[in-house]
Motif scaffolding. Sequence first.
Motif, PDB file in Angstrom:
ATOM      1  N   LYS A  34       0.173  10.768 -10.887  1.00 51.98           N
ATOM      2  CA  LYS A  34      -0.802  11.342  -9.939  1.00 51.98           C
ATOM      3  C   LYS A  34      -1.965  10.371  -9.787  1.00 51.98           C
ATOM      4  O   LYS A  34      -2.939  10.432 -10.534  1.00 51.98           O
ATOM      5  CB  LYS A  34      -1.302  12.695 -10.465  1.00 51.98           C
ATOM      6  CG  LYS A  34      -0.247  13.776 -10.419  1.00 51.98           C
ATOM      7  CD  LYS A  34      -0.857  15.155 -10.597  1.00 51.98           C
ATOM      8  CE  LYS A  34       0.199  16.243 -10.526  1.00 51.98           C
ATOM      9  NZ  LYS A  34       1.279  16.076 -11.525  1.00 51.98           N
ATOM     10  N   PRO A  35      -1.863   9.449  -8.808  1.00 55.73           N
ATOM     11  CA  PRO A  35      -2.947   8.462  -8.666  1.00 55.73           C
ATOM     12  C   PRO A  35      -4.264   9.113  -8.251  1.00 55.73           C
ATOM     13  O   PRO A  35      -4.276  10.015  -7.417  1.00 55.73           O
ATOM     14  CB  PRO A  35      -2.428   7.534  -7.571  1.00 55.73           C
ATOM     15  CG  PRO A  35      -1.343   8.266  -6.881  1.00 55.73           C
ATOM     16  CD  PRO A  35      -0.804   9.295  -7.811  1.00 55.73           C
ATOM     17  N   LYS A  36      -5.338   8.624  -8.881  1.00 61.46           N
ATOM     18  CA  LYS A  36      -6.660   9.195  -8.552  1.00 61.46           C
ATOM     19  C   LYS A  36      -7.399   8.237  -7.610  1.00 61.46           C
ATOM     20  O   LYS A  36      -8.509   7.827  -7.872  1.00 61.46           O
ATOM     21  CB  LYS A  36      -7.475   9.382  -9.832  1.00 61.46           C
ATOM     22  CG  LYS A  36      -6.859  10.356 -10.817  1.00 61.46           C
ATOM     23  CD  LYS A  36      -7.723  10.471 -12.075  1.00 61.46           C
ATOM     24  CE  LYS A  36      -6.900  10.968 -13.247  1.00 61.46           C
ATOM     25  NZ  LYS A  36      -6.822  10.048 -14.351  1.00 61.46           N
ATOM     26  N   VAL A  37      -6.705   7.851  -6.545  1.00 59.98           N
ATOM     27  CA  VAL A  37      -7.293   6.892  -5.604  1.00 59.98           C
ATOM     28  C   VAL A  37      -7.164   7.462  -4.197  1.00 59.98           C
ATOM     29  O   VAL A  37      -6.062   7.794  -3.754  1.00 59.98           O
ATOM     30  CB  VAL A  37      -6.552   5.534  -5.701  1.00 59.98           C
ATOM     31  CG1 VAL A  37      -6.971   4.596  -4.595  1.00 59.98           C
ATOM     32  CG2 VAL A  37      -6.811   4.884  -7.057  1.00 59.98           C
ATOM     33  N   GLY A  38      -8.291   7.576  -3.503  1.00 59.30           N
ATOM     34  CA  GLY A  38      -8.277   8.096  -2.133  1.00 59.30           C
ATOM     35  C   GLY A  38      -7.673   7.067  -1.180  1.00 59.30           C
ATOM     36  O   GLY A  38      -7.553   5.878  -1.528  1.00 59.30           O
ATOM     37  N   LEU A 237      -2.468   0.459  -8.415  1.00 57.68           N
ATOM     38  CA  LEU A 237      -2.952   1.789  -8.792  1.00 57.68           C
ATOM     39  C   LEU A 237      -3.027   1.933 -10.314  1.00 57.68           C
ATOM     40  O   LEU A 237      -3.982   2.492 -10.853  1.00 57.68           O
ATOM     41  CB  LEU A 237      -2.035   2.880  -8.203  1.00 57.68           C
ATOM     42  CG  LEU A 237      -2.098   3.026  -6.687  1.00 57.68           C
ATOM     43  CD1 LEU A 237      -1.051   4.028  -6.196  1.00 57.68           C
ATOM     44  CD2 LEU A 237      -3.489   3.475  -6.253  1.00 57.68           C
ATOM     45  N   TYR A 240      -5.884  -0.280 -11.676  1.00 57.79           N
ATOM     46  CA  TYR A 240      -7.183   0.361 -11.404  1.00 57.79           C
ATOM     47  C   TYR A 240      -7.408   1.519 -12.383  1.00 57.79           C
ATOM     48  O   TYR A 240      -8.505   1.675 -12.920  1.00 57.79           O
ATOM     49  CB  TYR A 240      -7.197   0.862  -9.962  1.00 57.79           C
ATOM     50  CG  TYR A 240      -8.450   1.607  -9.583  1.00 57.79           C
ATOM     51  CD1 TYR A 240      -9.633   0.917  -9.321  1.00 57.79           C
ATOM     52  CD2 TYR A 240      -8.469   2.994  -9.508  1.00 57.79           C
ATOM     53  CE1 TYR A 240     -10.794   1.594  -8.983  1.00 57.79           C
ATOM     54  CE2 TYR A 240      -9.627   3.686  -9.174  1.00 57.79           C
ATOM     55  CZ  TYR A 240     -10.781   2.977  -8.914  1.00 57.79           C
ATOM     56  OH  TYR A 240     -11.932   3.658  -8.581  1.00 57.79           O
ATOM     57  N   GLN A 241      -6.364   2.284 -12.641  1.00 54.81           N
ATOM     58  CA  GLN A 241      -6.529   3.447 -13.528  1.00 54.81           C
ATOM     59  C   GLN A 241      -6.868   3.025 -14.965  1.00 54.81           C
ATOM     60  O   GLN A 241      -7.807   3.530 -15.560  1.00 54.81           O
ATOM     61  CB  GLN A 241      -5.275   4.314 -13.516  1.00 54.81           C
ATOM     62  CG  GLN A 241      -5.466   5.555 -14.363  1.00 54.81           C
ATOM     63  CD  GLN A 241      -4.452   6.627 -14.052  1.00 54.81           C
ATOM     64  OE1 GLN A 241      -4.167   6.891 -12.863  1.00 54.81           O
ATOM     65  NE2 GLN A 241      -3.890   7.235 -15.079  1.00 54.81           N
ATOM     66  N   THR A 244     -10.353   1.549 -15.039  1.00 56.64           N
ATOM     67  CA  THR A 244     -11.392   2.577 -14.900  1.00 56.64           C
ATOM     68  C   THR A 244     -11.588   3.305 -16.229  1.00 56.64           C
ATOM     69  O   THR A 244     -12.721   3.543 -16.659  1.00 56.64           O
ATOM     70  CB  THR A 244     -10.998   3.580 -13.787  1.00 56.64           C
ATOM     71  OG1 THR A 244     -10.868   2.841 -12.569  1.00 56.64           O
ATOM     72  CG2 THR A 244     -12.026   4.667 -13.605  1.00 56.64           C
ATOM     73  N   GLU A 245     -10.491   3.628 -16.893  1.00 58.14           N
ATOM     74  CA  GLU A 245     -10.616   4.328 -18.185  1.00 58.14           C
ATOM     75  C   GLU A 245     -11.317   3.442 -19.212  1.00 58.14           C
ATOM     76  O   GLU A 245     -12.146   3.907 -19.994  1.00 58.14           O
ATOM     77  CB  GLU A 245      -9.232   4.758 -18.686  1.00 58.14           C
ATOM     78  CG  GLU A 245      -8.713   5.972 -17.922  1.00 58.14           C
ATOM     79  CD  GLU A 245      -7.220   6.247 -18.118  1.00 58.14           C
ATOM     80  OE1 GLU A 245      -6.690   7.072 -17.350  1.00 58.14           O
ATOM     81  OE2 GLU A 245      -6.606   5.623 -19.020  1.00 58.14           O
ATOM     82  N   GLN A 248     -14.988   3.339 -18.422  1.00 57.11           N
ATOM     83  CA  GLN A 248     -15.628   4.611 -18.813  1.00 57.11           C
ATOM     84  C   GLN A 248     -15.850   4.677 -20.318  1.00 57.11           C
ATOM     85  O   GLN A 248     -16.900   5.094 -20.790  1.00 57.11           O
ATOM     86  CB  GLN A 248     -14.766   5.807 -18.364  1.00 57.11           C
ATOM     87  CG  GLN A 248     -14.941   6.112 -16.881  1.00 57.11           C
ATOM     88  CD  GLN A 248     -13.876   7.062 -16.337  1.00 57.11           C
ATOM     89  OE1 GLN A 248     -12.924   7.434 -17.031  1.00 57.11           O
ATOM     90  NE2 GLN A 248     -14.012   7.435 -15.074  1.00 57.11           N
TER      91      GLN A 248
END
Length: 366
Positions: A34-38, A237, A240-241, A244-245, A248
């Motif tokens: 489930k990619p979290k990219v718009g 994707l 990037y995920q 991003t983690e 964070q």
Amino acid sequence: MAHRGVAIFMITTTPVIARHSILNPDGTLVKGAKPKVGDQLLLDMLRWMLMSRIYDERAIALQRQGLYGVFSPTLGQEASVVGSAMALDPARDWIVPQYRELMAVVRHGYPLERLAAIGMGRITEATRIPDGVNVLPTQVALAAQLPHATGLAWGLKLQKKDSVVATYIGDGGSSEGDFHEALNLAGVLRAPVVFFLQNNQWAISTPRRSQTATPSFALRAAGYGFPGVEVDGNDVLAVYQVATEAVQRARAGDGPTLIESITYRMSFHNTTDNPSLYEDPTERDEARQRDPIDRVIKHLTLRGLWSEERDGETRASVRAEIDAALESAATFPSPEPSHLFEHVYAELPKRVRRQRAELLGQGTES
Ligand SMILES: Cc1ncc(C[n+]2csc(CCOP(=O)(O)OP(=O)(O)O)c2C)c(N)n1
Ligand SMILES: [Mg+2]
């Protein structure tokens, strides 16, 4: 096994580390992902990836005409470079680069015209990184940038800033002592730094199998006391995920992460290299099947977000932007011998003043 009353356990099996992936080479999503990219963000990522590839073509063509210096293309590693850079906030985060992530630093605010001017040997003004651009200079001495990245991250932490440092390294560079020193200290200090290792399978002509006996570069993080993750480096994707983690985690005060981005160098090491002397062509053909840009185009096409028309328009606008940067780069001044002594010291030490006078034929300044 017992030795003087102490139990010693031997690791007999190879530890396994999960490899993250979201986008299959055919453009479909990995089952359950489930990619979290718009949509807009993914379109922006694709534009940066195309910018990287088209700039590679232009820079190589200019080098072949004698108008550009030695150039290391990103070709094949666009998802790795763009996916990691886009996880950063240029207003507060820093990039400490190596030399194969041009569009990461451009996206972070380093003007392309300046980088192009450096490539054209017009270095005097161009090497000055504009104030407010959180990027350190390109580093060719392998892994020498990593201690700087740890030091910078430590400094930002001491200043109680919520900034994160991302630094890049290759599979080859990770064999340097500086790699170990920087990661070890970052672990001890819980410094807010992300070590992004682009495993492109080559260090010039040295293949990955000759580089290290470890089954995974990411595993090394365990020895420094922080997480290591593997990611499909041709999957923007997924890159990037995981990036991003990691950002964070660093921002939250939880310390460093080592990301091994598994990719393939789909070109020569740089414009002085000839891989046909050492590379098995079937490896390159296989890598082409995993092309990071084709994969995003297939995905967007499947979702009705990409068409031939949009492709043509995007490439034309990227080309126009590159042309403008190259045109402006050509107007930067060429270096003079005296420039060798500028932009390092606020006040030149006596020895350097003497050397300058000697070079410029102005007698012997004492
Ligand atoms: C300390 C040091 N040793 C050797 C070199 C010469 N050199 C330049 S690039 C390179 C290969 C680097 O491979 P890798 O770290 O995998 O990065 P890649 O070029 O594949 O992105 C070598 C050996 C150097 N620049 N610095
Ligand atoms: Mg490499």
